[in-house]
Structures are given as structure tokens and as C-alpha cells.
Design a protein around this motif. Structure first.
Motif, PDB file in Angstrom:
ATOM      1  N   ARG A   1      -1.176  13.427  -5.011  1.00  0.00           N
ATOM      2  CA  ARG A   1       0.069  14.120  -5.327  1.00  0.00           C
ATOM      3  C   ARG A   1       0.786  13.441  -6.490  1.00  0.00           C
ATOM      4  O   ARG A   1       1.319  14.108  -7.385  1.00  0.00           O
ATOM      5  CB  ARG A   1       0.979  14.151  -4.087  1.00  0.00           C
ATOM      6  CG  ARG A   1       2.200  15.073  -4.205  1.00  0.00           C
ATOM      7  CD  ARG A   1       1.746  16.527  -4.264  1.00  0.00           C
ATOM      8  NE  ARG A   1       2.829  17.455  -4.471  1.00  0.00           N
ATOM      9  CZ  ARG A   1       3.354  18.232  -3.505  1.00  0.00           C
ATOM     10  NH1 ARG A   1       2.900  18.145  -2.262  1.00  0.00           N
ATOM     11  NH2 ARG A   1       4.290  19.101  -3.780  1.00  0.00           N
ATOM     12  N   ALA A   2       0.804  12.130  -6.505  1.00  0.00           N
ATOM     13  CA  ALA A   2       1.460  11.402  -7.592  1.00  0.00           C
ATOM     14  C   ALA A   2       0.758  11.656  -8.914  1.00  0.00           C
ATOM     15  O   ALA A   2       1.408  11.831  -9.955  1.00  0.00           O
ATOM     16  CB  ALA A   2       1.494   9.910  -7.287  1.00  0.00           C
TER      17      ALA A   2
ATOM     18  N   ALA B   1      -1.514   1.987 -12.213  1.00  0.00           N
ATOM     19  CA  ALA B   1      -0.761   2.707 -13.243  1.00  0.00           C
ATOM     20  C   ALA B   1      -1.618   3.110 -14.428  1.00  0.00           C
ATOM     21  O   ALA B   1      -2.541   2.405 -14.827  1.00  0.00           O
ATOM     22  CB  ALA B   1       0.411   1.851 -13.725  1.00  0.00           C
ATOM     23  N   ASP B   2      -1.269   4.273 -15.015  1.00  0.00           N
ATOM     24  CA  ASP B   2      -1.725   4.602 -16.361  1.00  0.00           C
ATOM     25  C   ASP B   2      -1.081   3.633 -17.342  1.00  0.00           C
ATOM     26  O   ASP B   2       0.002   3.093 -17.086  1.00  0.00           O
ATOM     27  CB  ASP B   2      -1.271   6.006 -16.760  1.00  0.00           C
ATOM     28  CG  ASP B   2      -2.100   7.129 -16.171  1.00  0.00           C
ATOM     29  OD1 ASP B   2      -2.963   6.859 -15.315  1.00  0.00           O
ATOM     30  OD2 ASP B   2      -1.860   8.297 -16.550  1.00  0.00           O
TER      31      ASP B   2
ATOM     32  N   ARG C   1       0.799  -1.233   0.000  1.00  0.00           N
ATOM     33  CA  ARG C   1       0.000   0.000   0.000  1.00  0.00           C
ATOM     34  C   ARG C   1       0.832   1.283   0.000  1.00  0.00           C
ATOM     35  O   ARG C   1       0.531   2.220  -0.750  1.00  0.00           O
ATOM     36  CB  ARG C   1      -0.954   0.010   1.200  1.00  0.00           C
ATOM     37  CG  ARG C   1      -1.987  -1.082   1.194  1.00  0.00           C
ATOM     38  CD  ARG C   1      -2.632  -1.265   2.570  1.00  0.00           C
ATOM     39  NE  ARG C   1      -3.473  -0.150   2.949  1.00  0.00           N
ATOM     40  CZ  ARG C   1      -3.318   0.565   4.076  1.00  0.00           C
ATOM     41  NH1 ARG C   1      -2.325   0.289   4.920  1.00  0.00           N
ATOM     42  NH2 ARG C   1      -4.147   1.551   4.348  1.00  0.00           N
ATOM     43  N   PRO C   2       1.884   1.404   0.831  1.00  0.00           N
ATOM     44  CA  PRO C   2       2.583   2.693   0.908  1.00  0.00           C
ATOM     45  C   PRO C   2       3.331   3.086  -0.363  1.00  0.00           C
ATOM     46  O   PRO C   2       3.718   4.256  -0.499  1.00  0.00           O
ATOM     47  CB  PRO C   2       3.571   2.488   2.074  1.00  0.00           C
ATOM     48  CG  PRO C   2       3.039   1.338   2.855  1.00  0.00           C
ATOM     49  CD  PRO C   2       2.386   0.451   1.837  1.00  0.00           C
ATOM     50  N   TRP C   3       3.551   2.142  -1.286  1.00  0.00           N
ATOM     51  CA  TRP C   3       4.401   2.402  -2.436  1.00  0.00           C
ATOM     52  C   TRP C   3       3.649   2.499  -3.761  1.00  0.00           C
ATOM     53  O   TRP C   3       4.250   2.854  -4.783  1.00  0.00           O
ATOM     54  CB  TRP C   3       5.463   1.311  -2.546  1.00  0.00           C
ATOM     55  CG  TRP C   3       6.440   1.330  -1.416  1.00  0.00           C
ATOM     56  CD1 TRP C   3       6.465   0.514  -0.321  1.00  0.00           C
ATOM     57  CD2 TRP C   3       7.533   2.247  -1.256  1.00  0.00           C
ATOM     58  NE1 TRP C   3       7.502   0.854   0.509  1.00  0.00           N
ATOM     59  CE2 TRP C   3       8.178   1.910  -0.030  1.00  0.00           C
ATOM     60  CE3 TRP C   3       8.033   3.308  -2.020  1.00  0.00           C
ATOM     61  CZ2 TRP C   3       9.297   2.607   0.427  1.00  0.00           C
ATOM     62  CZ3 TRP C   3       9.136   4.005  -1.566  1.00  0.00           C
ATOM     63  CH2 TRP C   3       9.761   3.655  -0.350  1.00  0.00           C
ATOM     64  N   LEU C   4       2.372   2.216  -3.777  1.00  0.00           N
ATOM     65  CA  LEU C   4       1.666   2.149  -5.058  1.00  0.00           C
ATOM     66  C   LEU C   4       1.619   3.501  -5.760  1.00  0.00           C
ATOM     67  O   LEU C   4       1.642   3.573  -6.996  1.00  0.00           O
ATOM     68  CB  LEU C   4       0.251   1.599  -4.853  1.00  0.00           C
ATOM     69  CG  LEU C   4       0.181   0.131  -4.403  1.00  0.00           C
ATOM     70  CD1 LEU C   4      -1.265  -0.280  -4.173  1.00  0.00           C
ATOM     71  CD2 LEU C   4       0.850  -0.787  -5.420  1.00  0.00           C
ATOM     72  N   HIS C   5       1.564   4.587  -4.994  1.00  0.00           N
ATOM     73  CA  HIS C   5       1.507   5.901  -5.634  1.00  0.00           C
ATOM     74  C   HIS C   5       2.771   6.187  -6.448  1.00  0.00           C
ATOM     75  O   HIS C   5       2.730   6.950  -7.422  1.00  0.00           O
ATOM     76  CB  HIS C   5       1.278   7.002  -4.596  1.00  0.00           C
ATOM     77  CG  HIS C   5       2.417   7.225  -3.656  1.00  0.00           C
ATOM     78  ND1 HIS C   5       2.721   6.347  -2.626  1.00  0.00           N
ATOM     79  CD2 HIS C   5       3.337   8.218  -3.584  1.00  0.00           C
ATOM     80  CE1 HIS C   5       3.760   6.812  -1.957  1.00  0.00           C
ATOM     81  NE2 HIS C   5       4.151   7.945  -2.521  1.00  0.00           N
ATOM     82  N   ALA C   6       3.899   5.569  -6.079  1.00  0.00           N
ATOM     83  CA  ALA C   6       5.132   5.779  -6.844  1.00  0.00           C
ATOM     84  C   ALA C   6       5.014   5.168  -8.242  1.00  0.00           C
ATOM     85  O   ALA C   6       5.547   5.718  -9.218  1.00  0.00           O
ATOM     86  CB  ALA C   6       6.321   5.191  -6.096  1.00  0.00           C
ATOM     87  N   LEU C   7       4.319   4.034  -8.366  1.00  0.00           N
ATOM     88  CA  LEU C   7       4.098   3.442  -9.690  1.00  0.00           C
ATOM     89  C   LEU C   7       3.208   4.344 -10.538  1.00  0.00           C
ATOM     90  O   LEU C   7       3.402   4.466 -11.751  1.00  0.00           O
ATOM     91  CB  LEU C   7       3.471   2.056  -9.558  1.00  0.00           C
ATOM     92  CG  LEU C   7       4.284   1.000  -8.804  1.00  0.00           C
ATOM     93  CD1 LEU C   7       3.565  -0.345  -8.846  1.00  0.00           C
ATOM     94  CD2 LEU C   7       5.688   0.872  -9.380  1.00  0.00           C
ATOM     95  N   LEU C   8       2.216   4.976  -9.910  1.00  0.00           N
ATOM     96  CA  LEU C   8       1.381   5.925 -10.639  1.00  0.00           C
ATOM     97  C   LEU C   8       2.215   7.085 -11.165  1.00  0.00           C
ATOM     98  O   LEU C   8       2.071   7.496 -12.322  1.00  0.00           O
ATOM     99  CB  LEU C   8       0.264   6.438  -9.724  1.00  0.00           C
ATOM    100  CG  LEU C   8      -0.573   7.598 -10.264  1.00  0.00           C
ATOM    101  CD1 LEU C   8      -1.276   7.221 -11.559  1.00  0.00           C
ATOM    102  CD2 LEU C   8      -1.588   8.051  -9.213  1.00  0.00           C
TER     103      LEU C   8
END
Length: 394
Positions: A306-307, A259-260, A173-180
Motif C-alpha cells: 500500500r505504501a 526507502a527509495d 517493523r510496523p513503521w518501515l512502510h511509512a518511510l517508504l
């Protein structure tokens, strides 16, 4: 779980690499106007032709192995490709490129172009498929469904069982925004600059179950949550659980959906490699009894916002402090977090170079905006998208 044995990149003990596959949603557009075309049915008939498949080295229709196909999506202006599960990222990249090539060729034969873009740069009025389920979705969800023409990249990573899978979901969960942020490729919406690197990430959360999710603790708790969600009758069925990551309904995998769709096929494989490393790292933490982060879903929503807004070119929330830091620092922290898994799979060098490439040359959102800045015409943005989707990356 389908695995392979590999020698660790540091010369240590051998590890097993999980299989990984991807689904990519691609837009179909008019080559002159750049506007989406309702030709998915015609494209699919051509992708099913055995001669077409042989030309790009993919299985003929009727192959019953998992993955390896082009299929319909909710709207007639879109198709979805999916790859077979692979152990090696080089093989996965070959698959992604082949399925894109098949779709590009089939689209051209019906007077269209295929685009890897999270949203259409030009205005569009989506046209749903003639399908009972999609019609029910359109009736129930109003504008959310009527305006839905979004293209994502879904990464499937093998897990041993649902218990391990939920252990993984709780810990990624804490890292998924980085993939986005890495994949962001949807800056335009209905002919306007949205102000976001990924406006798809804004549009998708209009669906009632989409976005970040809480920690579950066990497979039983996950199943109870899904059953309760469907029981509300807000969702039609379990397939409408659109969490940023979930247990697949069809395969023994964790499906990372945040992800897009990436413009460059190399970035698709980068997201897949990082996704697999996140799953492997989380599975090891779960097996060792290490607790999942207690970060709230509220903070995760802010991190995702934010991502989606900044992409890889601004700031991201740091999973260590939940304060903003330069995107490069957070993405490098992600690589450090999954480094042992990357080393054991033999993916570390490839992933490090891929992250540096995105940070240096830009992701899809950056390339779309650069194309608009050069000429001031969204039709030229579409032309650039079609060119790169077809494999011309320089």
C-alpha cells in the motif's frame, strides 16, 4: 556506539544521540535522450580526483574513516554515495549535498547527468559491471538481475551491539512502510507510468530475500536465520540478505533499506532523522523489556504494498489497527510514536516541518508525475530530476 550528549528539547534530562549516515544510489543518464548511460567507471575516476574533492570540501581519496565516498554499484549506469556517520542532521544534510554535488559535477564532465530517482523514467537495458560477483548474480537470477536498475536510500544508525540491534529490528517493523511512503520516487518503469508511487518497491521484492521480515527475538536467532538462508544456496552470501532493515555487515549499525532514493536532499535527511528516531525508540523499548509487535510478515507485506502504491498522497495501513487511514494521519502517528527521541536529539521541529513539506508539496513521485503532466514528455521528467538532484529545489 558513537554518541553525543544533548539537552532534551523539553528541558528534561540529557540523552545521547546516535550517529546516522546514509547511502544514496544515483542514476547516470544521457542529457539529451534521458536514457541511462554506462559511464560509472568514468564518473568514479573523476570523483577520486583530489582536486574535485577539495572543490566541494570532502576528504581526499585514501581517507580511511567510515563513509564519505562514491562507489560502484551492480550496473554501469549507477553509482552510490555514502556519508560519514553524523550526530547532527544539519551536518548530514551538508554531506548529502556535497556528495551529490561531486557526483553531478563528475557526471557532467563525462557528458552525463546524475539523477536521484528510484527507477529510470526512460526505457533502459542495464549493463552490469565487469565484476565476478555481479556476473554470478546475473547468471543465477536471470531477468531479476538483468533488469535490476533500482536506486534506494539506506540509513545506517549506530547500535551498541548485535543484541540491541536485533531488539531494534524486531520493534521497527510496523513503521518501515511509512518511510517508504515518504520517500516514494519511482513512478515510471521502462517508459510507462507503473501505477505506483514507488515501483522500485515492487521490483526489489523479486529478489528472494527482499522485503519485510519476521521478528527474531535474539541476535543468535538472527544469525541462525541468515546462516540458514545462505545455506540454502539460493543466496550467494550474507550481503544478499535484502530485508527492509538488517544488521550491517560492515558497521555496528542497523541498516534501514526500505526507502527509495529521495529526489530532494532535504527528504533524504528527513528519512534519516525519522530512521534514527525509530531506532532510538525501539532500543528504549527493548531495554525496558517491552515486547515487540506480533504483527505477521503477511500484514507487513500488505502495508508495504500500500505504501509503495499510494506513497504519501493516499492511504497507509495504520500500525495500531492495520486498517487504511489517510497517509497524513499515519505519518503524524509515526512522529508521535518517536516524539521523545526526536525531542532528545533536537530534531522534532525539523522533522515536523519536513513531513508537512512532503505532504503539502509532494515527494519525488508526485513531482515526477507533475513534470510529465506539464509537457507530456519523459525527457522533461528527467530534466526536472537532474535539476533538483543538482540542488535546485524551487
Amino acid at each position: 556506539m558513537d554518541t553525543m550528549t544533548r539537552t532534551s528539547g523539553t528541558g528534561g534530562a540529557t540523552r545521547t544521540a546516535r550517529t546516522v549516515g546514509v547511502e544514496e544510489e544515483l542514476l547516470l543518464v544521457d542529457p539529451e535522450s534521458g536514457r541511462p548511460l554506462s559511464v560509472a567507471g568514468k564518473v568514479l575516476r573523476r570523483t577520486d580526483a583530489p582536486a574535485q574533492r577539495r572543490r566541494v570540501g570532502v576528504p581526499e581519496a585514501g581517507d580511511d574513516s567510515p563513509g564519505g565516498d562514491v562507489g560502484a554499484e551492480m550496473q554501469q549506469q549507477q553509482v552510490e554515495t555514502d556519508t560519514p556517520p553524523r550526530r547532527d542532521l544539519e551536518e548530514l544534510q551538508d554531506d548529502v549535498e556535497q556528495w551529490r554535488a561531486l557526483t553531478v559535477r563528475s557526471a557532467r564532465e563525462v557528458g552525463a547527468r546524475a539523477l536521484a530517482a528510484g527507477t529510470s523514467p526512460l526505457p533502459v537495458r542495464p549493463q552490469p559491471q565487469h565484476d565476478e560477483r555481479y556476473q554470478e548474480m546475473t547468471d543465477r537470477y536471470g531477468l531479476t538481475a538483468a533488469e535490476h536498475l533500482l536506486s534506494g536510500c539506506h540509513v545506517h544508525v549506530s547500535v551498541a551491539d548485535d543484541e540491541e540491534g536485533v531488539g531494534v529490528l524486531d520493534r521497527v517493523r510496523p513503521w518501515l512502510h511509512a518511510l517508504l511512503a515518504l520517500s516514494a520516487n519511482s513512478p515510471f518503469w521502462q517508459g510507462q507510468d507503473s501505477g505506483y508511487a514507488s515501483f522500485r518497491s515492487q521490483a526489489i521484492v523479486r529478489w528472494p530475500s527482499a522485503g519485510p521480515y519476521p521478528a527474531f527475538g535474539s541476535a543468535a536467532a538472527y544469525r541462525r536465520t541468515v546462516e540458514a538462508m545462505v545455506g540454502t544456496e539460493v543466496l550467494l552470501d550474507p550481503d544478499m540478505v535484502y530485508f527492509d532493515a538488517r544488521l550491517s555487515q560492515s558497521y555496528p549499525t542497523v541498516e534501514v533499506r526500505v526507502a527509495d532514493v529521495c529526489l530532494d536532499a532535504r527528504d533524504t535527511v528527513l528519512v534519516a532523522g525519522l530512521g534514527r528516531a525509530l531506532v532510538e525508540t525501539a532500543a528504549r523499548e527493548w531495554a525496558e523489556g517491552r515486547p515487540a509487535s506480533e504483527v505477521s510478515t503477511t500484514l507487513l507485506r500488505l502495508a508495504s504494498w500500500r505504501a509503495g502504491h499510494d506513497g504519501a498522497g493516499g492511504a497507509l495501513l495504520d500500525p495500531g489497527s492495520w486498517e487504511p487511514r489517510p497517509a497524513r494521519a499515519v505519518l503524524e502517528a509515526l512522529v508521535d510514536h518517536v516524539r521523545p527521541a526526536l525531542e532528545d536529539a533536537g530534531d522534532l521541529t525539523r522533522v515536523e516541518r519536513g513531513v508537512d513539506r512532503v505532504l503539502t508539496t509532494g515527494n519525488g513521485a508526485g513531482r515526477q508525475r507533475a513534470a510529465l503532466e506539464r509537457t507530456g514528455r519523459l525527457t522533461d521528467v528527467v530534466a526536472e530530476l537532474a535539476r533538483v538532484t543538482a540542488g535546485y529545489t524551487d
